[in-house]
Design a protein around this motif. Structure first.
Motif, PDB file in Angstrom:
ATOM      1  N   LEU A  60      11.143  38.463  76.363  1.00  0.00           N
ATOM      2  CA  LEU A  60      10.837  37.624  75.590  1.00  0.00           C
ATOM      3  C   LEU A  60      12.077  36.873  74.865  1.00  0.00           C
ATOM      4  O   LEU A  60      11.816  35.882  74.274  1.00  0.00           O
ATOM      5  CB  LEU A  60      10.216  38.546  74.050  1.00  0.00           C
ATOM      6  CG  LEU A  60       8.912  38.981  74.481  1.00  0.00           C
ATOM      7  CD1 LEU A  60       8.688  40.210  73.415  1.00  0.00           C
ATOM      8  CD2 LEU A  60       7.825  37.823  74.212  1.00  0.00           C
ATOM      9  N   GLY A  61      13.186  37.846  74.806  1.00  0.00           N
ATOM     10  CA  GLY A  61      14.309  37.062  74.263  1.00  0.00           C
ATOM     11  C   GLY A  61      14.717  35.788  75.189  1.00  0.00           C
ATOM     12  O   GLY A  61      15.335  34.617  74.591  1.00  0.00           O
ATOM     13  N   GLU A  62      14.515  35.933  76.614  1.00  0.00           N
ATOM     14  CA  GLU A  62      14.890  34.876  77.345  1.00  0.00           C
ATOM     15  C   GLU A  62      13.957  33.722  77.156  1.00  0.00           C
ATOM     16  O   GLU A  62      14.216  32.404  77.344  1.00  0.00           O
ATOM     17  CB  GLU A  62      14.929  35.226  78.936  1.00  0.00           C
ATOM     18  CG  GLU A  62      16.034  36.144  78.999  1.00  0.00           C
ATOM     19  CD  GLU A  62      15.929  36.790  80.379  1.00  0.00           C
ATOM     20  OE1 GLU A  62      16.803  37.559  80.791  1.00  0.00           O
ATOM     21  OE2 GLU A  62      15.118  36.611  81.133  1.00  0.00           O
ATOM     22  N   THR A  63      12.479  33.755  77.046  1.00  0.00           N
ATOM     23  CA  THR A  63      11.616  32.859  77.233  1.00  0.00           C
ATOM     24  C   THR A  63      10.906  32.476  75.872  1.00  0.00           C
ATOM     25  O   THR A  63      10.560  31.308  75.855  1.00  0.00           O
ATOM     26  CB  THR A  63      10.358  33.309  78.005  1.00  0.00           C
ATOM     27  OG1 THR A  63       9.658  34.450  77.301  1.00  0.00           O
ATOM     28  CG2 THR A  63      10.686  33.841  79.379  1.00  0.00           C
ATOM     29  N   PHE A  64      11.435  33.069  74.737  1.00  0.00           N
ATOM     30  CA  PHE A  64      10.831  32.651  73.484  1.00  0.00           C
ATOM     31  C   PHE A  64      11.084  31.287  73.110  1.00  0.00           C
ATOM     32  O   PHE A  64      10.276  30.366  72.733  1.00  0.00           O
ATOM     33  CB  PHE A  64      11.057  33.730  72.385  1.00  0.00           C
ATOM     34  CG  PHE A  64      10.517  33.382  70.921  1.00  0.00           C
ATOM     35  CD1 PHE A  64       9.132  33.841  71.152  1.00  0.00           C
ATOM     36  CD2 PHE A  64      11.036  32.636  70.070  1.00  0.00           C
ATOM     37  CE1 PHE A  64       8.422  33.828  69.676  1.00  0.00           C
ATOM     38  CE2 PHE A  64      10.130  32.270  68.923  1.00  0.00           C
ATOM     39  CZ  PHE A  64       8.822  32.887  68.747  1.00  0.00           C
ATOM     40  N   PRO A  65      12.241  30.678  73.303  1.00  0.00           N
ATOM     41  CA  PRO A  65      12.515  29.487  72.991  1.00  0.00           C
ATOM     42  C   PRO A  65      11.934  28.432  73.742  1.00  0.00           C
ATOM     43  O   PRO A  65      11.349  27.417  73.437  1.00  0.00           O
ATOM     44  CB  PRO A  65      14.086  29.108  73.291  1.00  0.00           C
ATOM     45  CG  PRO A  65      14.749  30.579  73.236  1.00  0.00           C
ATOM     46  CD  PRO A  65      13.562  31.341  73.781  1.00  0.00           C
ATOM     47  N   SER A  66      11.633  28.583  75.209  1.00  0.00           N
ATOM     48  CA  SER A  66      10.806  27.872  76.256  1.00  0.00           C
ATOM     49  C   SER A  66       9.179  27.703  75.514  1.00  0.00           C
ATOM     50  O   SER A  66       8.502  26.845  75.551  1.00  0.00           O
ATOM     51  CB  SER A  66      10.845  28.155  77.554  1.00  0.00           C
ATOM     52  OG  SER A  66      12.171  28.450  77.837  1.00  0.00           O
ATOM     53  N   LEU A  67       9.014  28.963  75.122  1.00  0.00           N
ATOM     54  CA  LEU A  67       7.413  29.207  74.844  1.00  0.00           C
ATOM     55  C   LEU A  67       7.278  28.270  73.480  1.00  0.00           C
ATOM     56  O   LEU A  67       6.205  27.651  73.332  1.00  0.00           O
ATOM     57  CB  LEU A  67       6.915  30.524  74.715  1.00  0.00           C
ATOM     58  CG  LEU A  67       7.176  31.334  75.921  1.00  0.00           C
ATOM     59  CD1 LEU A  67       6.628  32.978  75.684  1.00  0.00           C
ATOM     60  CD2 LEU A  67       6.177  30.943  76.845  1.00  0.00           C
ATOM     61  N   LEU A  68       8.329  28.336  72.655  1.00  0.00           N
ATOM     62  CA  LEU A  68       8.030  27.796  71.238  1.00  0.00           C
ATOM     63  C   LEU A  68       8.257  26.106  71.426  1.00  0.00           C
ATOM     64  O   LEU A  68       7.284  25.477  70.730  1.00  0.00           O
ATOM     65  CB  LEU A  68       9.382  28.192  70.432  1.00  0.00           C
ATOM     66  CG  LEU A  68       9.297  28.069  68.773  1.00  0.00           C
ATOM     67  CD1 LEU A  68       8.061  28.726  68.249  1.00  0.00           C
ATOM     68  CD2 LEU A  68      10.583  28.478  68.219  1.00  0.00           C
ATOM     69  N   VAL A  69       8.946  25.798  72.110  1.00  0.00           N
ATOM     70  CA  VAL A  69       9.115  24.222  72.641  1.00  0.00           C
ATOM     71  C   VAL A  69       7.792  23.797  73.222  1.00  0.00           C
ATOM     72  O   VAL A  69       6.984  22.604  72.839  1.00  0.00           O
ATOM     73  CB  VAL A  69      10.470  23.870  73.329  1.00  0.00           C
ATOM     74  CG1 VAL A  69      10.421  22.364  73.840  1.00  0.00           C
ATOM     75  CG2 VAL A  69      11.528  24.291  72.482  1.00  0.00           C
ATOM     76  N   SER A  70       7.379  24.531  74.173  1.00  0.00           N
ATOM     77  CA  SER A  70       6.239  23.910  74.946  1.00  0.00           C
ATOM     78  C   SER A  70       5.016  24.098  73.884  1.00  0.00           C
ATOM     79  O   SER A  70       4.253  23.052  74.185  1.00  0.00           O
ATOM     80  CB  SER A  70       5.867  24.787  76.361  1.00  0.00           C
ATOM     81  OG  SER A  70       6.988  24.538  77.156  1.00  0.00           O
ATOM     82  N   ALA A  71       4.734  25.197  73.332  1.00  0.00           N
ATOM     83  CA  ALA A  71       3.629  25.382  72.476  1.00  0.00           C
ATOM     84  C   ALA A  71       3.688  24.200  71.522  1.00  0.00           C
ATOM     85  O   ALA A  71       2.752  23.527  71.167  1.00  0.00           O
ATOM     86  CB  ALA A  71       3.549  26.756  71.987  1.00  0.00           C
ATOM     87  N   GLY A  72       4.992  24.153  70.939  1.00  0.00           N
ATOM     88  CA  GLY A  72       5.111  22.974  69.752  1.00  0.00           C
ATOM     89  C   GLY A  72       4.765  21.414  70.371  1.00  0.00           C
ATOM     90  O   GLY A  72       4.075  20.898  69.614  1.00  0.00           O
ATOM     91  N   ILE A  73       5.094  21.239  71.450  1.00  0.00           N
ATOM     92  CA  ILE A  73       4.762  19.995  71.872  1.00  0.00           C
ATOM     93  C   ILE A  73       3.286  19.482  72.147  1.00  0.00           C
ATOM     94  O   ILE A  73       2.780  18.695  71.704  1.00  0.00           O
ATOM     95  CB  ILE A  73       5.471  19.665  73.409  1.00  0.00           C
ATOM     96  CG1 ILE A  73       7.117  19.343  73.060  1.00  0.00           C
ATOM     97  CG2 ILE A  73       4.981  18.479  73.932  1.00  0.00           C
ATOM     98  CD1 ILE A  73       7.892  19.375  74.258  1.00  0.00           C
ATOM     99  N   LEU A  74       2.786  20.615  72.736  1.00  0.00           N
ATOM    100  CA  LEU A  74       1.147  20.481  73.083  1.00  0.00           C
ATOM    101  C   LEU A  74       0.331  20.520  71.624  1.00  0.00           C
ATOM    102  O   LEU A  74      -0.507  19.963  71.580  1.00  0.00           O
ATOM    103  CB  LEU A  74       0.608  21.723  74.023  1.00  0.00           C
ATOM    104  CG  LEU A  74      -0.652  21.886  74.425  1.00  0.00           C
ATOM    105  CD1 LEU A  74      -1.119  20.351  75.228  1.00  0.00           C
ATOM    106  CD2 LEU A  74      -0.954  23.134  75.251  1.00  0.00           C
ATOM    107  N   ALA A  75       0.890  21.365  70.683  1.00  0.00           N
ATOM    108  CA  ALA A  75       0.081  21.681  69.471  1.00  0.00           C
ATOM    109  C   ALA A  75       0.263  20.084  68.854  1.00  0.00           C
ATOM    110  O   ALA A  75      -0.632  19.848  68.422  1.00  0.00           O
ATOM    111  CB  ALA A  75       0.844  22.671  68.712  1.00  0.00           C
ATOM    112  N   SER A  76       1.622  19.629  68.884  1.00  0.00           N
ATOM    113  CA  SER A  76       1.773  18.340  68.157  1.00  0.00           C
ATOM    114  C   SER A  76       0.701  17.298  68.958  1.00  0.00           C
ATOM    115  O   SER A  76       0.166  16.267  68.217  1.00  0.00           O
ATOM    116  CB  SER A  76       3.183  17.842  68.349  1.00  0.00           C
ATOM    117  OG  SER A  76       3.975  18.778  67.536  1.00  0.00           O
ATOM    118  N   ALA A  77       0.625  17.303  70.069  1.00  0.00           N
ATOM    119  CA  ALA A  77      -0.075  16.436  70.805  1.00  0.00           C
ATOM    120  C   ALA A  77      -1.705  16.354  70.308  1.00  0.00           C
ATOM    121  O   ALA A  77      -2.332  15.338  70.130  1.00  0.00           O
ATOM    122  CB  ALA A  77      -0.136  16.478  72.227  1.00  0.00           C
TER     123      ALA A  77
END
Length: 726
Positions: free
Chosen positions: A611-628
């Protein structure tokens, strides 16, 4: 492949020029791509309303009217002049008015008042107009100019008006979505990268692939309006991860490589299989749409598949060449990391793990049942009285009632049956009038005694056409009940008959939705299960991943049921696979990191580190898709597009919560099941400091975890995982 990578980098300037040239050429083709706004064209070929439309096109010279033009305060003489002016409008095929069904030389008071008032009422004339498909925007604009010149209060309404409005606003809506989305993406990328220019590279690379994808639609003969609106936004949101992963791999390789070319070649080699594996799961999710009976799914799904393939090649060929050309600019614009460290994010998430597991366990069954009971809408626009189209529609309805025509085609030759059927139709609820040869001219008058211009409205060489007018909204319980009643009445007299019209088309659409939903969902789940199972060499892991993502989909689709809101059926059908295909990578990314650590640590510690390693990636990816998704919802006035956008935006956020809160609980509490169903798992057991007897192949180690951490874009490091322990 090493020679291919080196060749791309050696000729990087040529590669950049070629890609830009192709993108510019495709950009010139984009305005020439035919956009189809007619939902009927995407009904299954075996649908009876599809057959009816085809028969009418083949058998009858006149099409079904698709627009209504109302002009107030005119006498019959002026109305006849206006009819000729309407016929002369470019894009208008035909105009029907009172003189086509009655002798206007006879005093109107002496004629059937029901027939007369369908076209002329209180000094107001209503013309039924047929507009050529594809020319709706220009024709409707010209018709509005014509009636506005006659005075205030005149109106243009109907299906062609709705289509024309979509045509005129489509580009504006796509641009508005981009205006909302691009700044949000730039902000997220700036926060997650170390150079001010990297976001420009990401957007440039994916932008080139989007232009190529949209331009090449010209050679496919065109796309649906849904695809034209949604595909570019989804392609951008889903494939940005590929570009992010490549550049982060390049940054990591620069620390040890002797030259920039060596660093990029190694980054391309390291990331190619990883990006390809990530794209495959998305491809299968999108590709499942092709199994819909309603062929708009295939149109969108295949276009998205094409876009993902183009994004992959653009990222693997164009982006490396462009990056090396701009390496100095990247180095000069570096900045410190702007996102905070999420190394210890697993600690607060661990506290909600039992709650998340219990909450999902309670909600998943009701959500699954509720999402299958959502009330659908099938139209793409509803009248808004605050806008000209809505005001015109309501004005026509107030004066003449709802103009909802339904056509019944029956074999020609039995005039008595036609007359009896016309009488039965006229007696049905919500039927305000019936127009056919027997009902309008009279069964006792032989067609041969009349002018061909009159008889060809009702007869073709093989079929008779009867038109029933419904006083009900196109999409309503009353309209659908009327469609059923009309078909039952026709079935009493004919073994072969066909019905057409907007309500009949929507009725057919409603019939195929439940089947499409099940088929598409099953195909997507089975395909992605197989991909994940082969990648991880496990049966348990794909079950766990799919349970997490599918639970999020069910919750997302159940919300309209519990809030009492309706959902456009296209949005519902499409998001079921798009959310799965687009967000399964979140779970794969977390699981990949988890497995690498699980070979060195116990389950709880492995989840904490992953979770510590992937959380930034997940946050950015989900943020981009949600924004779309939310950008589509906010910018589009088309019900199918806005509904899909809202579901997708909300679904991305729900998937993020499921992956960061619910999936870790499944990984921890299902550790034994996963270990027993994973080939050569090599999980750490804590006994003697080594791995268990499952295979003893724990060579992922910290090195693997460190390699995976370089992925800040959310692309799943599938190939790296699948290559371990062999």
């Amino acid at each position: 492949m090493e020679k291919v990578y080196r060749g791309i980098l050696t000729h990087r300037r040529l590669v950049v020029v070629l890609f830009v040239a192709v993108a510019l050429a495709c950009a010139r083709l984009v305005p020439l791509v035919k956009v189809n706004y007619d939902m009927v064209d995407y009904l299954p070929p075996e649908a009876q309303s599809t057959t009816a439309v085809q028969l009418m096109e083949e058998e009858f010279p006149q099409s079904i009217p698709n627009a209504n033009v109302m002009v107030r305060n005119v006498d019959v003489a002026r109305a006849l002049v206006l009819k000729q002016q309407i016929v002369a409008v470019p894009g208008v095929e035909d105009v029907m008015w009172l003189d086509d069904v009655a002798d206007v030389a006879v005093p109107l008071e002496a004629q059937d008042p029901v027939l007369v008032e369908s076209y002329y009422k209180n000094g107001n004339a209503l013309f039924q107009v047929t507009v050529t498909e594809g020319e709706e925007a220009d024709a409707i604009a010209a018709l509005r100019n014509l009636v506005d010149a006659e005075g205030a209060g005149n109106a243009v309404s109907g299906e062609a008006m709705d289509t024309g409005q979509m045509q005129m606003s489509m580009i504006e809506q796509v641009m508005m979505a981009c205006a909302i989305l691009v700044p949000v993406i730039v902000l997220l990328l700036v926060l997650s990268t170390s150079s001010w220019i990297e976001p420009v590279l990401f957007l440039g690379a994916i932008g080139v692939s989007i232009l190529i994808n949209m331009g090449t639609n010209f050679f496919l003969g065109g796309v649906s309006f849904v695809t034209n609106s949604v595909s570019p936004i989804l392609q951008l949101a889903v494939s940005l991860d590929y570009a992010i992963f490549l550049l982060h791999a390049f940054a990591a390789e620069r620390k040890t490589a002797a030259t920039l070319e060596d660093a990029m070649a190694r980054a391309m080699k390291a990331s190619a299989s990883t990006i390809a594996a990530s794209a495959v799961t998305t491809l299968f999710g999108f590709g499942a749409l092709a199994f819909m009976q309603f062929q708009i799914g295939a149109d969108l799904g295949l276009n998205l598949v094409k876009g993902i393939v183009l994004s992959f090649f653009t990222v693997m060929v164009f982006l490396p060449a462009l990056t090396l050309c701009l390496t100095r600019a990247i180095d000069r614009t570096t900045h410190r990391p702007l996102l905070p460290s999420f190394k210890n994010v697993g600690r607060p998430l661990a506290k909600v793990r039992p709650v998340a597991l219990a909450l999902v366990a309670v909600l998943v069954v009701p959500a699954f049942l509720a999402q299958s009971s959502v009330v659908f809408t099938y139209q793409n626009s509803l009248p808004d009285p605050n806008l000209r189209p809505g005001a015109d529609t309501l004005a026509v309805q107030e004066e003449f009632g709802r103009q909802n025509a339904m056509v019944v085609l029956v074999p020609r030759g039995n005039v008595a049956a036609e007359a009896a059927l016309s009488d039965d139709l006229a007696a049905l609820d919500n039927i305000t009038g019936v127009m056919g040869y027997a009902a309008t001219v009279g069964a006792e008058i032989p067609p041969e005694f009349l002018d061909a211009a009159i008889t060809e409205q009702f007869y073709s060489p093989h079929y008779a056409r009867i038109i029933a007018y419904l006083d009900a909204d196109y999409e309503s319980d009353e309209a659908f009940a009327a469609v059923e009643a009309v078909e039952q009445a026709a079935g009493r007299y004919y073994d072969e008959f066909y019905t057409a019209g907007q309500s009949a088309n929507l009725y057919d659409m409603r019939a195929i939705v439940s089947v499409d939903n099940v088929v598409v969902a099953v195909v997507a789940v089975v395909a992605i299960f197989l991909v994940v199972a082969l990648t991880f060499r496990s049966v348990g892991l794909p079950l766990v991943l799919l349970l997490a993502i599918e639970s999020g989909i069910w919750v997302n689709l159940a919300i309209p049921y519990f809030t009492g809101t309706t959902v456009n059926f296209i949005g519902y059908l499409v998001v079921n696979t798009v959310q799965l295909g687009a967000t399964i990578d979140y779970g794969i990314l977390l699981t990949t990191h988890y497995l690498a650590h699980r070979r060195q640590q116990l389950a709880r510690q492995a989840v904490f580190a992953a979770l510590g390693e992937t959380f930034p990636s997940l946050l950015v990816s989900a943020g981009i898709l949600a924004s779309a998704g939310f950008a589509l919802a906010l910018s589009s006035a088309i019900a199918a597009v806005s509904s899909l956008g809202l579901l997708l935006g909300r679904g991305a956020l729900i998937s993020l919560v499921m992956v960061t809160c619910f999936l870790p609980a499944l990984l921890v509490y299902g550790d034994g099941f996963i270990r027993r169903t994973t080939w050569r798992a090599g999980f750490f057991t804590g006994k003697g400091g080594g791995t268990g007897a499952e295979g003893g192949c724990g060579n992922g180690g910290d090195g693997s975890a460190g390699h995976f951490t370089s992925n800040n874009g959310g692309a799943a490091a599938l190939a790296a995982e699948s290559g371990e322990g062999r």
